[in-house]
Design an enzyme around this catalytic site. Structure first.
Site, PDB file in Angstrom:
ATOM      1  N   ASP A 129      24.704 116.196  35.565  1.00 37.65           N
ATOM      2  CA  ASP A 129      24.505 116.400  36.998  1.00 37.65           C
ATOM      3  C   ASP A 129      23.052 116.134  37.419  1.00 37.65           C
ATOM      4  O   ASP A 129      22.218 115.725  36.603  1.00 37.65           O
ATOM      5  CB  ASP A 129      24.952 117.837  37.338  1.00 37.65           C
ATOM      6  CG  ASP A 129      25.722 117.903  38.647  1.00 37.65           C
ATOM      7  OD1 ASP A 129      25.462 117.075  39.529  1.00 37.65           O
ATOM      8  OD2 ASP A 129      26.572 118.808  38.789  1.00 37.65           O
ATOM      9  N   TRP A 164      25.742 111.612  42.390  1.00 41.75           N
ATOM     10  CA  TRP A 164      26.325 111.602  43.743  1.00 41.75           C
ATOM     11  C   TRP A 164      26.014 110.334  44.537  1.00 41.75           C
ATOM     12  O   TRP A 164      26.010 110.358  45.773  1.00 41.75           O
ATOM     13  CB  TRP A 164      25.861 112.835  44.535  1.00 41.75           C
ATOM     14  CG  TRP A 164      25.723 114.063  43.727  1.00 41.75           C
ATOM     15  CD1 TRP A 164      26.684 114.612  42.921  1.00 41.75           C
ATOM     16  CD2 TRP A 164      24.565 114.917  43.596  1.00 41.75           C
ATOM     17  NE1 TRP A 164      26.204 115.754  42.326  1.00 41.75           N
ATOM     18  CE2 TRP A 164      24.909 115.961  42.720  1.00 41.75           C
ATOM     19  CE3 TRP A 164      23.283 114.901  44.171  1.00 41.75           C
ATOM     20  CZ2 TRP A 164      24.012 116.973  42.372  1.00 41.75           C
ATOM     21  CZ3 TRP A 164      22.386 115.903  43.824  1.00 41.75           C
ATOM     22  CH2 TRP A 164      22.758 116.923  42.933  1.00 41.75           C
ATOM     23  N   GLY A 165      25.685 109.235  43.840  1.00 42.18           N
ATOM     24  CA  GLY A 165      25.387 107.986  44.553  1.00 42.18           C
ATOM     25  C   GLY A 165      23.964 107.912  45.076  1.00 42.18           C
ATOM     26  O   GLY A 165      23.602 106.971  45.785  1.00 42.18           O
ATOM     27  N   ASP A 186      30.455 115.621  46.637  1.00 47.59           N
ATOM     28  CA  ASP A 186      31.561 116.382  46.054  1.00 47.59           C
ATOM     29  C   ASP A 186      32.815 116.289  46.921  1.00 47.59           C
ATOM     30  O   ASP A 186      32.761 116.450  48.134  1.00 47.59           O
ATOM     31  CB  ASP A 186      31.176 117.866  45.917  1.00 47.59           C
ATOM     32  CG  ASP A 186      30.194 118.091  44.780  1.00 47.59           C
ATOM     33  OD1 ASP A 186      29.564 117.111  44.329  1.00 47.59           O
ATOM     34  OD2 ASP A 186      30.057 119.251  44.357  1.00 47.59           O
TER      35      ASP A 186
HETATM   36  C1  GLA Z   1      27.737 119.358  41.516  1.00 45.09           C
HETATM   37  C2  GLA Z   1      28.738 118.296  41.049  1.00 45.09           C
HETATM   38  C3  GLA Z   1      30.116 118.908  40.965  1.00 45.09           C
HETATM   39  C4  GLA Z   1      30.103 120.095  40.012  1.00 45.09           C
HETATM   40  C5  GLA Z   1      29.055 121.100  40.459  1.00 45.09           C
HETATM   41  C6  GLA Z   1      28.842 122.205  39.441  1.00 45.09           C
HETATM   42  O1  GLA Z   1      27.978 119.761  42.822  1.00 45.09           O
HETATM   43  O2  GLA Z   1      28.729 117.207  41.936  1.00 45.09           O
HETATM   44  O3  GLA Z   1      31.053 117.944  40.519  1.00 45.09           O
HETATM   45  O4  GLA Z   1      29.826 119.649  38.710  1.00 45.09           O
HETATM   46  O5  GLA Z   1      27.791 120.483  40.652  1.00 45.09           O
HETATM   47  O6  GLA Z   1      27.895 123.128  39.866  1.00 45.09           O
END
Ligand code: GLA
Length: 384
Positions: A129, A164-165, A186
């Site tokens: 992440d 996340w891009g 997300d």
């Molecule tokens: C981010 C990621 C999610 C998930 C959460 C966990 O938001 O994009 O997919 O893994 O963290 O905290």
């Protein structure tokens, strides 16, 4: 030939969408049991992935990550062994920053040590992440670090980058060594979120391919509002028809297929969607070519709501999806000319409907389908 790591879009299950912080080893074992018993493994889903919130808030005296003994009393190695004995693979989660998104220790400046820890536990997949990244640090470099650490930890570990891009990730992620990369925010368990994510990835088909797949985030298929996170589940889920469209979009667009619902308690319809062999076959096609978009005819339809996705398959077949994301029923048409089949060629397409599981016959020049709101028709076409 044994397939190499990350060759096709990874398939599996992840704990986050439904359970977020509320995870433990019994849940993970039950999910693993269910994946085998209910046909998910046979359908292609092989990774069981524990997302955030699995560790203690502090590392041990040697700087190692420590599984929370209340949630995982048997430790990760035993859990991995259990999962492996079922013929499944084991995935875990960490973060490029100092902390994970939920505030547990991240792998920043611990990359090589953590990769070795994961290898010693028998981990096969790491989701990585992007929260709490020190501002002066370059994210690209951090993904390159962890990728090198994983490639040199003595075990095959699939690297799932999750930024996340951000930071034009598609420009550098393939070189970093990641096997898949999150391109979007997300997902949430509602139609607007699914539509927004899908539309955001249209016309980006050149950014997905074998060994580095565009990850549009985990599936919400079958959740029906069942998340313990108000962020993910607040709007109360989707209809089965909308989940079918969600699954078709992710499959056609080459996204990894990571289930996010509680597969232990699902309807037969959810199972039929997630295990549709024809749709999965399109997603898992060996060459992993991106799907290009055609304007649905007639041309006055809003191109972000009514469109055709076309994916050229390894054996010469063509997967064609007619998508209607609008709020009203539409008759959509695809002109074969636009896929490279002129009338003068005298070629037609023999169509198999991948949701109704039946042959539709041979068509020349064009195919039309009446598609209800938020629904789709997906056919596999053979040139004849
Ligand atoms: C981010 C990621 C999610 C998930 C959460 C966990 O938001 O994009 O997919 O893994 O963290 O905290």
């Amino acid at each position: 030939m044994e397939k190499m790591l990350g060759f096709n879009p990874p398939m599996g299950w992840n704990s986050w969408n439904t359970f977020t912080w509320d995870i433990n080893e019994e849940l993970i074992r039950n999910v693993a049991d269910c994946m085998v018993r209910d046909g998910y493994l046979e359908a292609g889903y092989e990774y069981v992935v524990i997302d955030d919130c699995w560790s203690l808030k502090e590392r041990d005296a040697e700087g190692r990550l420590v599984p929370d003994p209340k949630k995982f009393p048997g430790g990760m190695k035993a859990l991995a062994d259990y999962i492996h004995e079922k013929g499944l693979k084991f995935g875990m989660y960490s973060c490029a920053g100092t902390h994970t998104c939920a505030g547990y220790p991240g792998s920043f400046e611990h990359e090589f040590q953590d990769a070795e820890t994961f290898a010693s536990w028998g981990v096969d997949f790491l989701k990585y992440d992007y929260c709490f990244k020190p501002r002066h640090m370059n994210g690209e470099l951090l993904y390159k670090r962890m990728s090198l650490a994983l490639k040199n930890c003595g075990r095959d570990i699939l690297f799932s980058a999750c930024n996340w891009g951000f930071d034009n990730v598609y420009q550098w992620v393939r070189e970093s060594g990641a096997h898949m990369y999150r391109s979007t925010e997300d997902i949430r368990d509602n139609w607007e979120s699914i539509k927004k994510i899908a539309v955001s990835q249209l016309d980006k088909e050149c950014y997905t391919s074998t060994f580095c797949h565009n990850d549009m985030d985990m599936l919400t298929v079958g959740m029906h509002g069942g998340s313990n996170s108000s962020f993910i589940g607040s709007v109360g889920g989707c209809t089965d028809q909308e989940y079918k469209t969600h699954f078709s979009l992710w499959s056609m667009m080459g996204s990894p297929l990571i289930i996010g619902c509680d597969i232990r308690n699902t309807s037969q319809i959810t199972k039929d969607i997630l295990q549709n062999p024809e749709i999965i076959r399109i997603n898992q096609d060996a060459e992993s070519r991106g799907a290009y978009r055609l304007q649905a005819e007639p041309q006055w339809f809003n191109a972000e709501e009514c469109f055709i996705l076309v994916k050229v398959l390894t054996d010469g077949d063509i997967a064609i999806g007619l998508f209607n994301l609008s709020d009203g029923q539409k008759e959509l048409a695809v002109q074969f000319w636009d896929m490279g089949i002129p009338s003068a060629s005298n070629k037609g397409l023999s169509l198999f409907d991948c949701w109704d599981h039946k042959e539709l016959g041979v068509f020349k020049e064009r195919f039309t389908a009446v598609v209800p709101a938020h629904d789709c028709t997906v056919v596999r076409a053979k040139l004849v």
